[in-house]
Design a protein around this motif. Structure first.
Motif, PDB file in Angstrom:
ATOM      1  N   MET A  17     -42.012 -94.395 124.798  1.00  0.00           N
ATOM      2  CA  MET A  17     -43.369 -93.951 125.125  1.00  0.00           C
ATOM      3  C   MET A  17     -43.381 -92.475 125.502  1.00  0.00           C
ATOM      4  O   MET A  17     -44.298 -91.744 125.125  1.00  0.00           O
ATOM      5  CB  MET A  17     -43.967 -94.805 126.253  1.00  0.00           C
ATOM      6  N   ASP A  18     -42.374 -92.003 126.226  1.00  0.00           N
ATOM      7  CA  ASP A  18     -42.277 -90.575 126.557  1.00  0.00           C
ATOM      8  C   ASP A  18     -42.140 -89.737 125.297  1.00  0.00           C
ATOM      9  O   ASP A  18     -42.767 -88.682 125.174  1.00  0.00           O
ATOM     10  CB  ASP A  18     -41.092 -90.306 127.490  1.00  0.00           C
ATOM     11  N   ASP A  19     -41.329 -90.203 124.350  1.00  0.00           N
ATOM     12  CA  ASP A  19     -41.168 -89.487 123.080  1.00  0.00           C
ATOM     13  C   ASP A  19     -42.476 -89.434 122.299  1.00  0.00           C
ATOM     14  O   ASP A  19     -42.835 -88.398 121.736  1.00  0.00           O
ATOM     15  CB  ASP A  19     -40.083 -90.137 122.222  1.00  0.00           C
ATOM     16  N   ILE A  20     -43.208 -90.544 122.287  1.00  0.00           N
ATOM     17  CA  ILE A  20     -44.487 -90.594 121.578  1.00  0.00           C
ATOM     18  C   ILE A  20     -45.487 -89.655 122.237  1.00  0.00           C
ATOM     19  O   ILE A  20     -46.200 -88.908 121.556  1.00  0.00           O
ATOM     20  CB  ILE A  20     -45.029 -92.037 121.531  1.00  0.00           C
ATOM     21  N   ARG A  21     -45.547 -89.669 123.563  1.00  0.00           N
ATOM     22  CA  ARG A  21     -46.467 -88.767 124.275  1.00  0.00           C
ATOM     23  C   ARG A  21     -46.146 -87.304 123.974  1.00  0.00           C
ATOM     24  O   ARG A  21     -47.030 -86.497 123.720  1.00  0.00           O
ATOM     25  CB  ARG A  21     -46.392 -88.996 125.783  1.00  0.00           C
ATOM     26  N   ARG A  22     -44.858 -86.964 124.013  1.00  0.00           N
ATOM     27  CA  ARG A  22     -44.422 -85.595 123.745  1.00  0.00           C
ATOM     28  C   ARG A  22     -44.813 -85.184 122.327  1.00  0.00           C
ATOM     29  O   ARG A  22     -45.352 -84.111 122.101  1.00  0.00           O
ATOM     30  CB  ARG A  22     -42.917 -85.477 123.955  1.00  0.00           C
ATOM     31  N   ALA A  23     -44.574 -86.057 121.350  1.00  0.00           N
ATOM     32  CA  ALA A  23     -44.914 -85.766 119.957  1.00  0.00           C
ATOM     33  C   ALA A  23     -46.417 -85.602 119.792  1.00  0.00           C
ATOM     34  O   ALA A  23     -46.882 -84.714 119.069  1.00  0.00           O
ATOM     35  CB  ALA A  23     -44.389 -86.865 119.044  1.00  0.00           C
ATOM     36  N   LEU A  24     -47.197 -86.440 120.463  1.00  0.00           N
ATOM     37  CA  LEU A  24     -48.652 -86.348 120.371  1.00  0.00           C
ATOM     38  C   LEU A  24     -49.163 -85.041 120.965  1.00  0.00           C
ATOM     39  O   LEU A  24     -50.021 -84.374 120.373  1.00  0.00           O
ATOM     40  CB  LEU A  24     -49.302 -87.541 121.080  1.00  0.00           C
TER      41      LEU A  24
END
Length: 46
Positions: A17-24
């Protein structure tokens, strides 16, 4: 924004989820820069 409950233990899902947030965030920032390129260029040349 929703608050997150801190349990002290991180799970693999938390990391994903942290990776997805960062990418977004990076994607939105890039889209904003592209959309407002003239403003960013003007600020750089001040």
């Amino acid at each position: 924004m929703a608050t997150e409950e801190k349990t002290g233990e991180r799970t693999p899902l938390d990391d994903v989820m942290d990776d997805i947030r960062r990418a977004l965030v990076l994607h939105v920032a890039k889209a904003d820069r592209d959309e407002h390129r003239d403003i960013y260029d003007a600020l750089e040349n001040e």
